[in-house]
Structures are given as C-alpha cells and as structure tokens.
Design a protein around this motif. Structure first.
Motif, short mmCIF file in Angstrom:
data_model
loop_
_atom_site.label_atom_id
_atom_site.label_comp_id
_atom_site.label_asym_id
_atom_site.label_seq_id
_atom_site.Cartn_x
_atom_site.Cartn_y
_atom_site.Cartn_z
N ASP A 41 -2.97 -7.67 11.26
CA ASP A 41 -2.07 -8.34 10.33
C ASP A 41 -2.48 -8.09 8.88
OD1 ASP A 41 -3.70 -11.04 9.36
OD2 ASP A 41 -4.24 -10.37 11.37
N VAL A 42 -1.53 -8.26 7.98
CA VAL A 42 -1.73 -7.99 6.57
C VAL A 42 -2.73 -8.95 5.94
CG1 VAL A 42 -0.58 -7.98 4.31
CG2 VAL A 42 0.54 -6.92 6.28
N LYS A 43 -2.67 -10.21 6.32
CA LYS A 43 -3.57 -11.20 5.72
C LYS A 43 -5.02 -10.83 5.96
CE LYS A 43 -2.43 -15.53 5.66
NZ LYS A 43 -2.15 -16.94 6.05
N SER A 44 -5.36 -10.40 7.16
CA SER A 44 -6.74 -10.00 7.45
C SER A 44 -7.16 -8.82 6.59
CB SER A 44 -6.89 -9.66 8.94
OG SER A 44 -6.65 -10.78 9.74
N PHE A 45 -6.26 -7.85 6.47
CA PHE A 45 -6.57 -6.70 5.63
C PHE A 45 -6.82 -7.11 4.18
CE2 PHE A 45 -4.72 -3.71 2.53
CZ PHE A 45 -5.67 -2.70 2.62
N GLU A 46 -5.93 -7.92 3.62
CA GLU A 46 -6.08 -8.34 2.23
C GLU A 46 -7.40 -9.07 2.01
OE1 GLU A 46 -2.75 -10.61 0.88
OE2 GLU A 46 -1.29 -9.05 1.33
N ARG A 47 -7.80 -9.88 2.94
CA ARG A 47 -9.01 -10.68 2.78
C ARG A 47 -10.29 -9.84 2.86
NH1 ARG A 47 -7.43 -15.87 6.64
NH2 ARG A 47 -6.41 -17.12 5.00
N GLN A 48 -10.30 -8.80 3.68
CA GLN A 48 -11.56 -8.12 3.95
C GLN A 48 -11.73 -6.78 3.26
OE1 GLN A 48 -10.75 -7.84 8.27
NE2 GLN A 48 -11.11 -5.64 8.16
N ALA A 49 -10.65 -6.15 2.82
CA ALA A 49 -10.73 -4.76 2.35
C ALA A 49 -11.41 -4.64 1.00
CB ALA A 49 -9.34 -4.15 2.30
N ASP A 105 5.05 5.31 0.24
CA ASP A 105 5.36 3.90 0.40
C ASP A 105 4.29 3.26 1.28
OD1 ASP A 105 6.15 4.54 3.06
OD2 ASP A 105 8.20 4.90 2.42
N ASN A 106 4.55 2.08 1.80
CA ASN A 106 3.46 1.29 2.41
C ASN A 106 3.93 0.58 3.67
OD1 ASN A 106 1.78 -1.78 1.51
ND2 ASN A 106 1.02 -0.15 2.79
N HIS A 107 3.20 0.80 4.75
CA HIS A 107 3.48 0.16 6.03
C HIS A 107 3.15 -1.33 5.98
CE1 HIS A 107 4.07 -0.10 10.30
NE2 HIS A 107 2.83 -0.47 10.53
N MET A 108 4.12 -2.16 6.34
CA MET A 108 3.98 -3.61 6.43
C MET A 108 3.67 -4.29 5.09
SD MET A 108 2.05 -4.12 10.12
CE MET A 108 2.09 -5.92 10.01
N GLY A 109 3.80 -3.57 3.98
CA GLY A 109 3.55 -4.17 2.68
C GLY A 109 2.12 -4.61 2.46
N PHE A 140 1.65 4.87 3.56
CA PHE A 140 0.27 4.38 3.49
C PHE A 140 0.05 3.26 4.51
CE2 PHE A 140 0.29 5.81 -1.17
CZ PHE A 140 -0.46 6.94 -0.90
N THR A 141 -0.90 3.47 5.41
CA THR A 141 -1.07 2.60 6.57
C THR A 141 -2.46 1.99 6.60
OG1 THR A 141 0.51 3.93 7.83
CG2 THR A 141 -0.98 2.52 9.10
N PHE A 142 -2.53 0.66 6.65
CA PHE A 142 -3.80 -0.05 6.71
C PHE A 142 -3.80 -1.18 7.74
CE2 PHE A 142 -3.93 2.04 2.64
CZ PHE A 142 -5.25 2.42 2.50
N ARG A 193 -3.91 -10.95 -3.16
CA ARG A 193 -4.91 -9.91 -3.46
C ARG A 193 -4.28 -8.54 -3.16
NH1 ARG A 193 -9.68 -7.69 -0.55
NH2 ARG A 193 -11.05 -6.89 -2.19
N HIS A 194 -3.81 -7.88 -4.19
CA HIS A 194 -3.11 -6.61 -4.00
C HIS A 194 -4.02 -5.43 -4.29
CE1 HIS A 194 -2.69 -5.56 -8.27
NE2 HIS A 194 -2.45 -6.84 -8.50
N PHE A 195 -3.53 -4.24 -3.89
CA PHE A 195 -4.25 -2.99 -4.11
C PHE A 195 -3.33 -1.98 -4.80
CE2 PHE A 195 -6.09 -5.21 -0.55
CZ PHE A 195 -7.45 -5.18 -0.82
N LEU A 196 -2.47 -2.49 -5.66
CA LEU A 196 -1.50 -1.62 -6.32
C LEU A 196 -2.13 -0.75 -7.40
CD1 LEU A 196 1.56 -4.01 -6.51
CD2 LEU A 196 1.32 -1.96 -5.11
#
Length: 303
Positions: free
Chosen positions: A106-114, A141-145, A73-75, A154-157
């Motif tokens: 980066d992961v932080k940007s994704f977590e903040r905006q998604a 599984d998940n790319h870059m966690g 899974f890639t985001f 802020r997770h998306f589990l």
C-alpha cells in the motif's frame, strides 16, 4: 496561459490524452494495450518496469518507436499472488521493500518508510532500464500515486521532477486539481497542486492542466454501460486545456484472473474507447486528441 496555448492551440480548446496504465503488468495486459496502441484507440501507455512482463512490453515498444510510451514509476506491489520489487542493484534499497524483498502493498507504508535518496536512485534505475531496452520514452507517471504524498503528506515529487528534468520527460501532474466528479478541488488541495506545478515549472518539466479517470475501485455489480455513461459524462465536461484520462485495460484471461480482484473491470476498460458512443462524444464535443510527444517537444524546446 494554459498548456493548450503553450502548445499552439486556442485558449478554449479542449485537448485530451488517453493513457493506458500498467503496461508490462502481465502478458494479457500487454496484448490488450498493444492492440489499442496500434489501432490508435489510446494516445499512449506507461510501462511498470519492475514487473515480470515489462521486458516484453519494452522490446515491443522499441520496435514501434513511433508510438508514445512512458515509464510508470512503480513503488508498490498491491496483489497478493504476484509481486515485484526494486530494479536498482547498485545501492541500498532497504527502505523501499518489505521483509520479503518486495515493494510494500500500500501507498501509506511506502510513504512512511521510504528514504528519498533511495527513491531517487530507483526512479533513475527504472528510466535507465527502459532506455537500455530501446524504449523511446516520451513521458512519465506514477503507479497508485505513491509519489504524491496522498496518504501521509510525505511526497517524493522533488526527486521525481529532478529525474524527469534530467531525462527530458514531461510528468503526470495536474496543475488544476479536480475531484472524482469533475468539480474543482477545495482551495487547500488546489493550492497544493499549483505549488507542485510551480516546482515542475522551475525545473522545466511540462505538466498537465487536468488529470481525470473513472473511480479506480468499482463495485462488483458494475456494468459496461455504467462505465460508458461515466466516461461520456467526463468527456462532456472537460475543461479548456490539456486533460489526461487514464484507463487500465486488459484481456480477461486465466492469467489475469489468477491474481486480479476485478478482472472484468479491466476487460470493460479495454472496450471503452473502442465504443462508438464514446468516439461520437469526442467528435460531437469538439475534443482534440493529442499525444504526450507534443508535451515532450515543448519541454525539449522543439516548439
């Protein structure tokens, strides 16, 4: 009861899955991973479906359905010279992309905006594309966690586990969290891991006992002997239960060098589990290699 016991092994058995991540990233990576899979050096691989070479990886995998292939899974899209974005074409994706239309770097940007529903739709789109191309998916599984909430909390589990339950896919989620040195994580982090594993249990999604790997970002002076020593130490200290070890192998070519900042590291990881000393460590330690397919059979009620 650990996962090994649920699979029919003894409580003190040490089982290992070796997964090659980033399948589909580029042709050089595909060629390396396909060689490791056909030679039985790794247990499985996971495809980055949004990437430009994912179709090649998927079609080859469809022709080799006896091998264990999952969806990675890639985001995020971390390289400056090569980019990718969402697969979903039937709904909004604006919170998943940058102004250029790619996934964030980066992961932080994704977590903040998604937006969570846009994440859910993209998760399904990535699974469906793999299935349409004929891949017999065995896990996810998940790319870059990016889905775990590692940067902001802020997770998306929940969305991820719902999709894995729907498609019958066990998921890379460690029930017992370890630090990079192999030691048990601090109590607060360990409790969070167990809570997420309980959420997977509630949905019938099978997850790992442990997740392990070499430090993702190595130093410029890393040598193969250094990586091999680290991997031997990791293998020698496996806990009882099912552990997954992740590697990022690739052929080192002009293609890889054109965008990757550590191409030689990927070439070293290609050779790790082909090394005689590492193979001997697995034998000497009595470690039992298994496949994601066994976890999927358990999830789908075949065990």
């Amino acid at each position: 009861m650990n996962l090994a016991q649920r699979l029919g092994y003894a409580a003190d058995d040490r089982l290992v899955i070796v997964n090659a991540d980033d399948y589909g990233l580029c042709h050089s990576t595909n060629a390396a991973i396909q060689k490791l899979l056909t030679d039985g050096v790794v247990s499985s691989a996971t495809i980055m479906m949004p990437c430009g070479w994912a179709r090649e990886a998927a079609l080859w995998s469809a022709r080799h359905s006896h091998l264990d292939i999952g969806v990675h899974f890639t985001f995020t899209s971390e390289w400056d010279s090569m980019k990718w974005g969402p697969i979903n074409r039937i709904g909004p994706i604006d919170t998943l992309v940058t102004e250029e239309g790619y996934f964030p770097k980066d992961v932080k940007s994704f977590e903040r905006q998604a937006d969570s529903e846009q994440v859910r739709a993209e998760l399904e789109a990535q699974v469906r594309m793999a299935l349409r191309l004929g891949v017999r998916l065995t896990h996810a599984d998940n790319h870059m966690g990016s889905l775990y909430g590692l940067q902001t909390g802020r997770h998306f589990l929940n969305e991820t586990l719902d999709v894995c339950a729907k498609y019958g896919l066990p998921f890379r989620l460690p029930r017992n969290l370890l630090m990079e040195n192999g030691q048990v994580a601090p109590a607060e982090l360990a409790q969070q891991a167990r809570k997420h594993a309980e959420a997977a249990d509630a949905r019938g999604v099978v997850v790992l006992d442990y997740l392990l790997g070499l430090p993702f970002r190595g130093g410029q002076n890393d040598t193969f002997e250094m990586l091999k020593s680290q991997m031997i130490a990791l293998l020698s200290n496996l806990h009882a239960g099912v552990s997954e070890i992740i590697i990022h192998p690739s052929l080192v070519t002009d293609e890889l060098r054109a965008f990757h900042d550590s191409p030689l590291r990927r070439g070293m990881e290609l050779d790790l589990f082909r090394d005689r000393d590492i193979q001997e460590t697995i034998r000497r330690e009595g470690i039992l290699p298994i496949r994601w397919r066994e976890l999927q059979d358990l999830q789908r009620g075949a065990k």
